[in-house]
Design a protein around this motif. Structure first.
Motif: not given
Length: 267
Positions: A12-14, A127-134, A153-159
């Motif tokens: 989130g927050g990107v 949304p900033p989460a892996l859920n059914m909407l995403t 932490y950008a690259l970690e989240g990208l992975t």
């Protein structure tokens, strides 16, 4: 036929919603037909486009459960000249409801068929989460635009996101691919910014947009007025950056289409 792009990052927050709203407005300013779909229960893309969530009788939730079609729900943003499939509080319960519906992962894709020829681009604010909407967004899209802040932490989240995209590609949508990596809230002064940028270029090459979105006060202020920055302060650095992004976005997609046509005609 519309090019459908999911704008997402599990971190989130990107600047994900900021990118959706302002890219939609900038593409519309270039006379492209654009639909922005708000799939985030927070509904920030809806309010940032000038709509009050409490006043909405229908929303993207109604499209997902099949009670309304897209054309019945979408509204035109004024100003901005793009269309919005808005979100309200109903979307909070969509995760639970979708689990009991048939074809739960592809409800959005099925709903978008009726407007496929009405738009040039359809942007999905996830949304900033892996859920059914995403999952619905990624199953419906041809490409993924990933906003990334140049921080530790950008690259970690990208992975983690790339692993999600790979799973969706294997299970639901073989045509899905990364459309581009967008550096947001960009401050060129810290050395970390350059380090992360170098890593992004190393791993993604020309998938990284040349355009960067700077930190900009007008860009931060515009959502509180329900306006894209282009219609709040069109001379601001934020507005100019998103216009440049829209131009690069169009060039990249047109370049891919031209290449595919040449390949098809050659074969």
């Amino acid at each position: 036929m519309a090019k459908i792009i999911a704008v997402t990052n599990q971190k989130g927050g990107v600047g994900k919603t900021t990118t959706c709203v302002n890219l939609a407005a900038s593409l519309a300013a270039m006379k492209r037909r654009v639909l922005l779909i708000d799939l985030d229960p927070q509904g920030n893309a809806t309010t940032g486009s000038g709509f009050t969530k409490e006043e909405l009788d229908t929303s993207v939730y109604d499209v997902l459960i099949g009670s309304h079609g897209v054309k019945d729900v979408m509204k035109q943003s004024m100003p901005g000249e793009y269309w919005v499939l808005p979100a309200n509080g109903d979307l909070t319960g969509a995760e639970v409801v979708l689990l009991d519906l048939p074809s739960k992962e592809t409800r959005l894709r099925a709903g978008l068929y009726e407007v496929d020829n009405d738009f040039d681009y359809i942007l999905l604010d996830c949304p900033p989460a892996l859920n059914m909407l995403t999952v619905n967004a990624l199953a419906a899209s041809q490409g993924v635009l990933i906003p990334v802040q140049c921080e530790y932490y950008a690259l970690e989240g990208l992975t983690a996101l790339l692993q999600t995209i790979e799973r969706i590609t294997q299970a639901l949508n073989p045509a899905l691919e990364v459309e581009g990596i967008l550096r947001t809230m960009y401050d060129p002064r810290p050395s970390l910014t350059h380090d992360v940028s170098s890593q992004l270029h190393k791993h993604f090459g020309d998938k990284v947009y040349d355009t960067v979105i700077p930190r900009n006060i007008r860009l931060a202020e515009s959502p509180s007025y329900g306006l894209p920055v282009l219609h709040y302060e069109k001379q601001s650095r934020g507005a100019m950056a998103y216009l440049a992004l829209a131009s690069e976005f169009i060039r990249k997609i047109c370049g891919v289409i031209t290449f595919l046509h040449k390949q098809f005609n050659t074969n």
